[in-house]
Design a protein around this motif. Sequence first.
Motif: not given
Length: 583
Positions: A255-266, A290-294, A336-348
Amino acid sequence: MKLKHYLLSIITLFTLSVSSWAEINNNRPPFSLTLSQVEQWSPSSKWADKNNISRVDLQPRMLASYDEHSASLDGKVRVLIAPDGMNNFANYLNEQKKFNLYNFTHWSQIDVLNWFAGTANETVSLPSRPWVETAHKNGVKVIGTVYLSVAQYGGSVETVEKLLKKDNQGRFIFADKLITLAQYYGFDGWLINPETNLTLVKNAEGEVIKGKFEYENAARLGKKMQDFMLYLTKNAPSEMEIHWYDSMLLDGSVRWQNQLNEKNIPYFQQENQRFSDAMFINYWWNEDMINASNHLVKQVNRSPYDLYFGADLSPNRNAQRMFEQSNWLYMLFPGSGTKGLSSIALFGNDINYSFGGNEHTKAYSQFKKDKTDYRRFYQAERKLFAGLDGNLDKKDPDGQWPGIGQFVPAKTTLNTLPFRTSFNTGHGFMKAEQGELIAQEWHDISQQDILPTWQFAIIGDDALDIFYDFEQAFSGGNSLALRADKLIQLTTIPLYKTAFVLDNDAQLSVTFKNNATTSSLWIWLDTTENVRIKYPLISDNKQWETLSIDLSQYKGKVIDSIGLMIHGQTGSFSSNIGLVEIR
């Protein structure tokens, strides 16, 4: 014979192409292995191939900026690319007799190449040496994939059970094998992609039985997978990266969570135990996720850059379609776009090669079928990083695709001399050496030069067109072309970020060809003291010429960047750069 004799027309080159085609090793050893083959694997086994061992060490990198905006970007953000199905178009060890195979050139804009591949049977996919060597030259890590297939497409409980097998001393057999494989072949880690839903039940024909589930064994294996990840991450060398894909949960379901949460953090972090070095987050996320994962990743004392929010670029799906959707970038880089909240995975990101078009999106190129369509193939990759206008220096209008390079700074490994580039991308209609034709149609990414750090930033009059020209080459399969049809005002093109210390014998050599009369093209070297050393590239005989300059007067100076400049060109402009060398 001189190369010029073979460049009368591109049609002639096609006629001269050899008739034998490249054969990609699809889903076979040494690149693709079943778990049984992995279990039997050793350096002396028939499943191993010493020709796939990379001998190029991962090179250190430094951030690359050429102006205030690029200097303000977040250098901690990491970009991972996962071309979909690398085993289908990149499994080769030697030079291929075919030009239009898949290629990639924007190494300065990424940090990790995930060799994304696998089938229900071929569980373990290893990267091929040519790709690893070129990635390492550019300071980019390469990680293989362990793929546990979707149950409906052949994934099974038995395969997962086998992967998680222990020896009589309690060691995970396949975790140790994965570490050994990466060390033997010289790549940098693994993505564990567990998409087999262990709660599903199949009949004797291997079909999923609708409405029937099994929970006890699924949960047992889900917990054992967590132990496997802890063991693998703990025992892997510190320079090796272990990534986990956001899919399986502790109960064994997918079950894809699409964020970091209590279900996939283990599978990521618990208390002081690190279960993976990074998590590849599935694609159906939003700003709140995004914000919850951060927030959560900081609570467990991990870096937010260990989370790679996935962007599915395929126009065949509706997640983050390339060029059509850009709001996700602004979510990851708010304000401003100069600070990221995470890294990026470009699929495909390979869709400039593998996507043939559909009802709402035309193909970005037909290069896979039509070798003459190389311009669109390269333009699409350039737009991915530089924006729809293809100019890294120019901000695209609001609402248009801005390009990854507007948010993530480039990086470079160029800190020692000698330096040599013919802008060779690693394939071509033909191959040249010092202006002599030595081969016809070819492809081998391991022969790719370190390409420009910025592809391409045009500062000033952006009526200029700059691209890789496969119709004219001095060394390798192509040169760097500059074209314009009208008056060009002052235009500067930064190419390479460097940190070269000049010694007493330093010399600059530039091989170039002006296809129209010009006295307006210059090459420049900037020092760390903000001194620009520049030389005109003057010629009108339409042949390759070499300018050699003694740099000994600049002994001890540090060359910070290398580029080109056009000033006051009064008519059409056409030049090619075949070689730049500092030694």
